[in-house]
Design an enzyme around this catalytic site. Structure first.
Site, PDB file in Angstrom:
ATOM      1  CD  GLU A   1      44.886  12.279 -18.999  1.00  0.00           C
ATOM      2  OE1 GLU A   1      45.099  11.707 -20.086  1.00  0.00           O
ATOM      3  OE2 GLU A   1      43.740  12.646 -18.645  1.00  0.00           O
TER       4      GLU A   1
ATOM      5  CG  ASP B   1      36.683  19.423 -18.387  1.00  0.00           C
ATOM      6  OD1 ASP B   1      36.999  18.244 -18.622  1.00  0.00           O
ATOM      7  OD2 ASP B   1      37.485  20.371 -18.451  1.00  0.00           O
TER       8      ASP B   1
ATOM      9  CE1 TYR C   1      39.941  10.415 -22.458  1.00  0.00           C
ATOM     10  CE2 TYR C   1      41.488  11.828 -21.302  1.00  0.00           C
ATOM     11  CZ  TYR C   1      40.270  11.181 -21.363  1.00  0.00           C
ATOM     12  OH  TYR C   1      39.377  11.312 -20.329  1.00  0.00           O
TER      13      TYR C   1
END
Length: 266
Positions: free
Chosen positions: A49, A60, A175
């Site tokens: 990725e 994040d 994911y």
């Protein structure tokens, strides 16, 4: 069959689990990304990725936020990320690359142009954190038209309806975010992951990779036992951010090689 699907099919046939490292394009050195990608592939990464720097990376944690800031300060954007993939493809036609980022840069670039250019560069899949499946069927269809896999996130809070929506259009893999929070958080509950993966598989026909909170060989091996793939990002970024330009790719490779060995050891 896409490159991603081919990799997962081969791994399943061999009874092995996929290792998916995440790195931010342009970090920690603008000219090191291709070297890092090559080192990760040589160390046993099955899919890579590649993060696209963005100024407001809502999912994040601080490690990857700082990586994005460093890359943006070096002028790294979508065009540079695609060029890195293009250069990587000159030496590696086997390892799938998933471009991972946020909607704003893609929409500024132009959706159709982005998909066409990503495909031409050698990208295999795209994961857009803030594109929920219910709102991006046209984008997913455009990806499929260019033989790219749309990758989607699922979380502990995902409803059965969200899983069904993902299952209708996702290809490549899904994911699963193993915890509520941001990347790099440290509250991994393997038992909770083990309970969730079968629920996802009831609605999704592609492999399930698990990320967030995986930081070493021990946690990676535990998650691999209950999933199809392990995604590791913040821990790898943290390893690289302290290395010199001459040693950063080798350090990344050593770290991933250790994870690979753990996953392959009975």
């Amino acid at each position: 069959m896409s490159r991603i699907a081919g990799v997962f099919a081969a791994l399943q046939a061999a009874g092995r689990k996929a290792l998916i490292p995440y790195v931010m394009a342009g970090d920690p050195y603008a000219d090191a990304t291709v070297d890092i990608l090559q080192a990760l592939a040589a160390a046993g990464a099955d899919v890579i990725e590649l993060g696209v720097p963005f100024s407001d990376p809502m999912a994040d944690g601080p490690v990857i936020q700082k990586a994005a800031e460093r890359a943006l300060a070096k002028g790294i954007g979508l065009a540079q990320v695609m060029e890195d993939v293009r250069r990587f493809r000159q030496t590696d036609q086997r390892t799938p690359v998933v471009m991972m980022g946020y909607a704003n840069p893609i929409e500024r670039y132009g959706m159709r142009r982005f998909v066409a250019d990503a495909a031409a560069a050698g990208v295999d899949g795209v994961l857009v954190v803030d594109y929920p499946p219910e709102e991006c069927e046209a984008f997913a269809a455009e990806l499929h038209r260019h033989q790219l896999d749309p990758i989607f996130l699922l979380a502990p809070t995902s409803t059965e309806q969200r899983m069904k929506s993902v299952g209708r259009i996702a290809t490549g893999y899904v994911y699963y975010v193993s915890l509520n929070g941001v990347t790099g958080a440290g509250h991994l509950d393997v038992a909770a992951v083990a309970a969730m993966v079968p629920r996802i598989k009831a609605h999704v026909q592609v492999p399930v990779g698990v990320g967030f909170g995986i930081r070493d060989a021990v946690s990676a091996k535990a998650v691999a036992a209950v999933s199809d793939a392990v995604v590791i990002g913040s821990a790898l970024v943290r390893v690289m951010e302290v290395e010199s330009r001459n040693h950063v790719a080798a350090a990344a490779g050593r770290f991933i090689a250790g994870i690979r060995t753990a996953l392959d050891t009975p």
